[in-house]
Design an enzyme around this catalytic site. Structure first.
Site, PDB file in Angstrom:
ATOM      1  N   SER A 140       0.843  -1.201   0.000  1.00 27.14           N
ATOM      2  CA  SER A 140       0.000   0.000   0.000  1.00 27.14           C
ATOM      3  C   SER A 140       0.876   1.247   0.000  1.00 27.14           C
ATOM      4  O   SER A 140       2.082   1.173   0.222  1.00 27.14           O
ATOM      5  CB  SER A 140      -0.893   0.008   1.237  1.00 27.14           C
ATOM      6  OG  SER A 140      -0.098   0.289   2.376  1.00 27.14           O
ATOM      7  N   LYS A 141       0.216   2.362  -0.230  1.00 26.68           N
ATOM      8  CA  LYS A 141       0.926   3.636  -0.220  1.00 26.68           C
ATOM      9  C   LYS A 141       1.562   3.855   1.150  1.00 26.68           C
ATOM     10  O   LYS A 141       2.653   4.395   1.262  1.00 26.68           O
ATOM     11  CB  LYS A 141      -0.059   4.751  -0.565  1.00 26.68           C
ATOM     12  CG  LYS A 141       0.517   6.135  -0.366  1.00 26.68           C
ATOM     13  CD  LYS A 141      -0.310   7.189  -1.054  1.00 26.68           C
ATOM     14  CE  LYS A 141      -0.208   8.544  -0.392  1.00 26.68           C
ATOM     15  NZ  LYS A 141       1.122   8.942   0.027  1.00 26.68           N
TER      16      LYS A 141
END
Ligand code: GLU
Length: 522
Positions: free
Chosen positions: A263-264
């Site tokens: 994920s970011k």
């Protein structure tokens, strides 16, 4: 997919923000597959969800893929015989197929309001709109035809839902995963169309366009596997089963550490980009960093991503785009998730930087030199440190970078490694001075300067031979001399071979720096 069908694949992003690195990999695998098979790659923008539309996202996607060398044969920005390729411009096309599904009994109109559905969700555990609930809801299956007609005439908002027959086994034949079976009872009657905006949902538009654009293979991320049984049912309901594309669901990209999808936040937490290029959120102004602006070469990113979920069947790691095109195969894509090893990404960049010639590095490095106030237009190879600003030739920059590139991962690291070629040491690193500058050093260097001054040629081999002979004749320890000269030329204990440095700086500058160190350090 039928025999003899031309290979046509598509990358079909929704412009809901910057393209995630996993999406870039999907685009890349589609590209590799298309090129290898002599087929077409199409860019289709799936923008039917106006709520999630983000301005700038489409341009970002095109720019990022272009930077990486992933080119399209047809699509948004390119054109083609199936234009338009932006789903928001294809509204009229979908309506016809929605109507077909309704008239043939594969779909129905549902008038339930958001409040009514919320109430059901609150009162029925795990509520979903399906065979177990639909007959108790407000739709064209439960209302009589005249009531439906009246609601339509009054403009009552509705959605069209797909009618999923329960207890059916739906098989998705996946080129990576084999036959994956689903029981239709777990699926809900998905919304295919909304009267409010007259737009189809993702599922409907996606299937209609894959069919109309003659897509042969759907290669996409694993997160779309749960939608695949619905897609298979839709193909059948529309009578397109014979031209249904083959599916290939790519493995997830996993966090560098721990479990779950990359994920970011992992990027923020561990300090690496998860987007191809910098992105500034148009609403918040928040900036997310990208591979391009972090100094990565596109070839390195492509090579790194290609091997996240696929392997060439041997241990070759450095693969150009052309080699990837030649070797790529869906058979060697893995089913299980691919761990995102960021350090490996850096390693690839380091490898690609080594392949760059000094001349090509010079082009990339020039802006850095400019920012440091170094003039790079000198004609003579010998640098000039005596003027107001340092002046060097492009050939000098190229030679200097050749010498230090093995210690760099990014072009930006080159300054750290090569700065002494472009500025005189401003100070001498304390711990190196303590370690290497002895009471006898100054005297030794005075005498050594005379040797250097008399040197007939200033190239590494003769300099080294002369130096070693002189050290032996005078009974010095070679470490004492070499370390002190390095400290004088570089300011610390690093850099390439000592006489390589001396040669490039030239006799005059080498002597100047040694004498200056004697003055400063005594
Ligand atoms: N629009 C979907 C996405 O954003 C496309 C999924 C697919 O390739 O079918 O990824």
């Amino acid at each position: 997919m039928s025999e003899n069908q031309r290979v046509r694949v598509r990358f079909a992003p929704s412009p809901t923000g910057p393209l995630h690195i996993g999406g870039v990999r999907t685009a890349l695998y589609n590209y590799l597959f298309a090129k290898q098979q002599g087929g077409d790659l199409i860019l289709r923008i799936e923008d039917t969800d106006s709520q999630r539309f983000v301005p700038g996202a489409e341009d970002y996607i095109i720019d990022a893929l272009n930077w990486l060398g992933i080119h399209f044969d047809e699509g948004v920005g390119v054109g083609g015989t199936h234009a338009p390729y932006r789903q928001s411009e294809r509204k009229a096309i979908y309506r016809r197929y929605v109507d077909q599904l309704v008239s043939e009994g594969h779909a129905y109109l549902a008038f339930d309001t958001a409040e009514e559905l919320a109430e059901k969700r609150a009162s029925i555990a795990n509520f979903q709109y399906d065979a177990t609930t639909r007959m108790g809801l407000n739709n064209s299956l439960t209302l009589d035809a005249s009531a439906v007609q009246e609601m339509l005439e009054n403009g009552t908002p509705y959605v069209v839902r797909f009618l999923v027959e329960p207890e059916q086994t739906i098989v998705v034949n996946d080129l990576i995963r084999g036959a994956v079976s689903f029981n239709s009872s777990i699926l809900d009657d998905k919304v295919l169309f909304k009267s409010a905006d007259q737009l189809p949902t993702y599922h409907m538009a996606n299937i209609v366009d894959d069919h109309l654009m003659a897509i042969s293979h759907v290669i996409r991320g694993e997160e779309w596997l749960p939608s695949a049984p619905l897609h298979v049912m839709l193909y059948k309901a529309l009578g397109w089963e014979d031209s249904m594309p083959a599916f290939a669901h790519l493995p997830l990209l996993l966090k560098p550490d721990g479990n779950g999808k990359l994920s970011k936040r992992d990027g923020d937490r561990l300090g690496f980009p998860v987007f191809p290029c910098d992105w500034i959120d148009p609403k918040t102004g928040e900036k997310s960093s990208g591979y391009r602006e972090s100094g990565y070469y596109p070839e390195a990113v492509v090579n790194f991503l290609a091997l996240l979920g696929w392997n060439p069947g041997n241990d070759q790691e450095i693969l150009s785009m052309d080699e990837l095109i030649e070797l790529f195969s869906l058979d060697r894509c893995s089913k299980s998730g691919a761990r995102f090893d960021y350090e490996k990404g850096k390693w690839f960049n380091h490898q690609y930087l080594q392949q760059r010639s000094g001349d090509s590095l010079t082009t990339d490095f020039n802006p850095i030199l400019e920012s440091k106030g170094v003039d790079t237009n000198r004609e003579s190879l010998l640098p000039d440190f005596t003027g107001q600003i340092v002046s060097v030739s492009p050939a000098y920059v190229s030679l200097a970078l050749e010498k230090v590139k093995m210690r760099a991962t990014f072009v930006n690291d080159l300054w750290e490694q090569a700065s002494f070629y472009f500025e005189r040491p401003g100070s001498y690193q304390e711990k190196t001075v303590q370690k290497y500058w002895k009471p006898e050093t100054a005297g030794m260097l005075q005498a050594y300067c005379q040797q250097l001054e008399a040197a007939p040629v200033f190239t590494p081999e003769p300099l080294e031979a002369m130096t070693n002979a002189w050290i032996a004749d005078n009974g010095y320890k070679s470490g004492l001399l070499y370390n002190a000269v390095r400290l004088a030329l570089v300011g610390e204990a690093k850099g390439p071979h000592l006489f390589d440095i001396a040669e490039l700086l030239g006799k005059e500058e080498t002597l100047y720096r040694i004498k200056r160190a004697i003055d400063v350090l005594h």
